[in-house]
Design an enzyme around this catalytic site. Sequence first.
Site, short mmCIF file in Angstrom:
data_model
loop_
_atom_site.label_atom_id
_atom_site.label_comp_id
_atom_site.label_asym_id
_atom_site.label_seq_id
_atom_site.Cartn_x
_atom_site.Cartn_y
_atom_site.Cartn_z
N ASP A 111 40.08 22.06 45.10
CA ASP A 111 39.19 23.29 45.01
C ASP A 111 37.62 22.67 44.99
O ASP A 111 37.14 22.22 43.94
CB ASP A 111 39.43 24.44 44.05
N LYS B 113 37.43 30.23 49.46
CA LYS B 113 37.70 30.93 48.01
C LYS B 113 36.13 31.38 47.57
O LYS B 113 35.09 30.96 47.99
CB LYS B 113 38.02 29.59 46.79
N LYS C 78 41.17 32.90 48.78
CA LYS C 78 41.57 32.88 47.43
C LYS C 78 40.18 33.51 46.83
O LYS C 78 39.08 32.87 46.38
CB LYS C 78 41.84 31.67 46.96
#
Lengths: 312, 311
Positions: free
Chosen positions: A149, A212, A248
């Site tokens: 991430d 995300k 996400k």
Amino acid sequence: MTTSLADVASSNVTLRTFLHGLPGVDRVGADQRAAMLGTRSIKTTAKAEAIDLAIRMVDLTTLEGADTPGKVRAMCAKAVHPDPGDPSVPKVAAVCVYPDLVAQAVDALKGSGVKVASVATSFPSGRSSLDVKTTETAFAVAAGADEIDMVIDRGAFLAGDYVKVFEEIVAIKAACGAAHLKVILETGELSTYDNVRRASWLAMLAGGDFIKTSTGKVQPAATLPVTLIMLEAVRDFLATTGRKVGVKPAGGIRTTKDAVKMLVLVNETVGEGWLSPDWFRLGASTLLNDLLMQRQKMATGRYAGPDYFTLD
Amino acid sequence: MSKTERPSRARASAELAAEGPGERAQSRDSVRLAVRKTYKLYIGGAFPRSESGRSYVVTSSKGDFLANASKASRKDARDAVTAARKAFGGWSGATPYNRGQILYRVAEMLESRRAQFVAELSESGTKKAGEVVDAAVDRLVWYAGWADKIAAVTGSTNPVAGPYFNISSPEPTGVVAVVAPDEPLLGLISVIAPVIVTGNTCVVIASERAPLPSITLAEVLATSDLPAGVVNILTGSVKEIAPWLAAHMDVNALDLTGVGDENLAITCEEAAAENLKRVFRPTGADWSADPGTRRLTAFLETKTVWHPTGA
């Protein structure tokens, strides 16, 4: 819209022309559509399925300075058996930790099928040199992380230096190797919905496997309208390029109701194709307990209490 | 303004009132529509409508329409428990002295609304409403006084065969679900005050027949420095809500004072057994009698600690 996306990133001018050529977001419309979809009533068997799906989509996260190897092991145990008293509860999708704790998580999750995600690139601010960021990414991947991430350089993005952001994502993607790359846009710092749409496209063009919303360190985090805009972006990106990207939302999703609203949003915006942990994840820590309490309520017919679930 | 001016002004306005325009004003008064009060629930310091959107008609003892009261659902009960749990840490951690002060403040605010309560109680069929309100205020003051004394009465230092101090002290149980008796004010105060004065928080199901004074009491509580969520009041069907509270795993004790139906009481007791709730089910209550400490101790649990004397 440009017909050939291949040379969009050749210079800051072409990239800027492309991103600013994206249709603007109708803020009021997006807010209202998200609010309207949030009123859908999901009950009984549909709710039971939604809860199990949401549990399977959870990226169980701990990103604190005070994280210890013991805390990570405890969280990994919870990821595999969210409710030790009920073996029918599915496993979560992944755990998400800082790079130095990846090895512990990999060890604790061996053979369980739960993936290990690691934040990287000077999370959460992203304020460091590219060298440091790629080295950190490589370190996490070497330790066994399945997913990375990364955070984008919001400073460069807001300053209009889109190529810098783009090239950074490309470099991190290269450092990831086989690991999946999730690109954190930190929408709470992007000011406008137009910027969210532009950052989404930028991240997808640069090769991100997931986009995300947030780090969870900045408020507001994963709001419904922002998630809606990102879902629209992945839908349009698939239609334009044929490549499917996951989404996400992370941060601020605390209740089962919040999670079910997200699922409704996915189903209504991009369809069932995204209703799987491979394409949609929920970054959360406290959400899991609420999902478990709701699940227990549906199984036993009485309201559950937090005394009967782990403190984490 | 000088003194000499006053009489002339008064005379002038008296003359004005005696004339025609006065009559017109009176007829305008007679067509003025009454401002009907909307009775809602009291959850977490706020006054929300029922999540279910339902309400029911409350009538006076003579059968006249009084108002629509919210009809709480099990989800309202769940929200109330969440609010009570959230408030528990702060309230149970407050000093007994502070809790006593706040209860005394509630008594003050109740006293200042005396006329309103007398009117509401009379409508709902309470005889000698004035005396009842006075008794309710006195009851609050009485329980407020217990705040910093109950530990001295029910706690102890225990003689043990070793060089230790051994101390037992009462601790609040947690979130208490209370079914209030059908005694709109005095009964309601008599069940709420002993629960909260020792540091518990509560979810109260008000009298189904006469719920209006309980919501007016909520307005008193909301303006009395009582932290939000310490008392939550639901109006509606006892039969519908009580079993959900009795089964709720985050409720620690149950007061079945207001449950008249034997079968419902048994259902609630069975449900409460699941997480070993303390259940208090007194028989026969005379609200005007001296209450004693029975209700205070019903929702306390004893903590005993051993402490080396040192040296």
